[in-house]
Write a protein that holds these residues in place. Structure first.
Motif, short mmCIF file in Angstrom:
data_model
loop_
_atom_site.label_atom_id
_atom_site.label_comp_id
_atom_site.label_asym_id
_atom_site.label_seq_id
_atom_site.Cartn_x
_atom_site.Cartn_y
_atom_site.Cartn_z
N UNK A 44 6.61 35.80 87.51
CA UNK A 44 7.63 35.65 88.68
C UNK A 44 8.51 36.67 89.15
N UNK A 45 8.55 37.72 88.67
CA UNK A 45 9.17 39.03 88.74
C UNK A 45 8.22 39.99 89.78
N UNK A 46 6.73 39.75 89.54
CA UNK A 46 5.75 40.20 90.21
C UNK A 46 5.82 39.58 91.77
N UNK A 47 5.85 38.26 91.52
CA UNK A 47 5.93 37.54 93.02
C UNK A 47 7.29 38.19 93.77
N UNK A 49 8.77 40.70 93.82
CA UNK A 49 8.79 41.90 94.25
C UNK A 49 8.06 42.05 95.58
N UNK A 50 6.65 41.21 95.58
CA UNK A 50 6.07 41.15 96.73
C UNK A 50 6.87 40.35 97.86
N UNK A 51 7.53 39.40 97.42
CA UNK A 51 8.07 38.60 98.47
C UNK A 51 9.35 39.34 99.13
N UNK A 52 9.85 40.35 98.28
CA UNK A 52 10.89 41.10 99.07
C UNK A 52 10.45 42.46 99.64
N UNK A 53 9.05 42.51 99.98
CA UNK A 53 8.18 43.76 100.45
C UNK A 53 8.24 44.88 99.64
N UNK A 54 8.35 44.94 98.37
CA UNK A 54 7.99 45.92 97.47
C UNK A 54 6.43 45.49 96.80
N UNK A 58 4.78 45.65 92.99
CA UNK A 58 4.17 44.40 92.63
C UNK A 58 2.66 44.87 91.93
N UNK A 59 2.09 45.83 92.66
CA UNK A 59 0.71 46.13 92.13
C UNK A 59 1.00 47.03 90.81
N UNK A 60 1.97 47.65 90.78
CA UNK A 60 2.00 48.69 89.73
C UNK A 60 2.37 47.40 88.66
N UNK A 61 2.90 46.56 88.84
CA UNK A 61 3.40 45.58 87.57
C UNK A 61 2.19 44.71 87.03
N UNK A 74 -1.62 34.17 85.75
CA UNK A 74 -0.39 34.73 86.77
C UNK A 74 -0.66 33.94 87.86
N UNK A 75 -1.70 33.81 88.45
CA UNK A 75 -1.90 33.27 89.94
C UNK A 75 -0.93 31.85 89.86
#
Length: 126
Positions: A44-47, A49-54, A58-61, A74-75
């Motif tokens: 959820x945190x990865x999502x 990060x991507x949702x908020x433009x980071x 997200x890719x690092x995570x 994860x998907x």
């Protein structure tokens, strides 16, 4: 018969398949416990990060967990999170994300492409 050791690297062998049943008749199988799956909240945190433009974060995570976790799991968690965003009034962005993840999920299941690459490509497009 072979003097070689063969390693099958699977999170869990599907004991229901005919192949696995036959394989177990012919060779000695040793199963080891896999490392525990990380908390779903990490996905959820990865999502988020991507949702908020980071996207880079997200890719690092993803890179941190890609050798421990299955991209499919994860998907699945991310799709759940996208549905939650949509249900909470996420608007056009949530609708686009759901369509994007639905396509990525199908690509993961029915293509020969690397599942993590598909997941990462979807995250970049949020």
């Amino acid at each position: 018969d072979t003097p070689h050791e063969i390693i099958v690297w699977e999170r869990k062998l599907d004991g229901r398949s005919a192949f696995t049943k036959e394989l177990k008749k012919k060779i000695r199988c040793i199963e080891y416990k896999a490392a525990p799956v990380r908390d779903r909240n990490f996905a959820f945190s990865i999502f988020d990060q991507a949702w908020n433009g980071k996207k880079e974060r997200a890719l690092e995570m993803c890179e941190e967990i890609k050798y421990e976790e299955e991209a499919y799991q994860i998907m699945g968690a991310m799709i759940w999170k996208a549905i939650d965003k949509f249900n909470r009034g996420g608007g056009a962005k949530a609708k686009k994300t759901l369509k994007l993840f639905a396509k990525a999920d199908m690509d993961m299941k029915y293509s020969n492409l690397d599942a993590w690459k598909i997941l990462e490509a979807a995250l970049i497009q949020i």
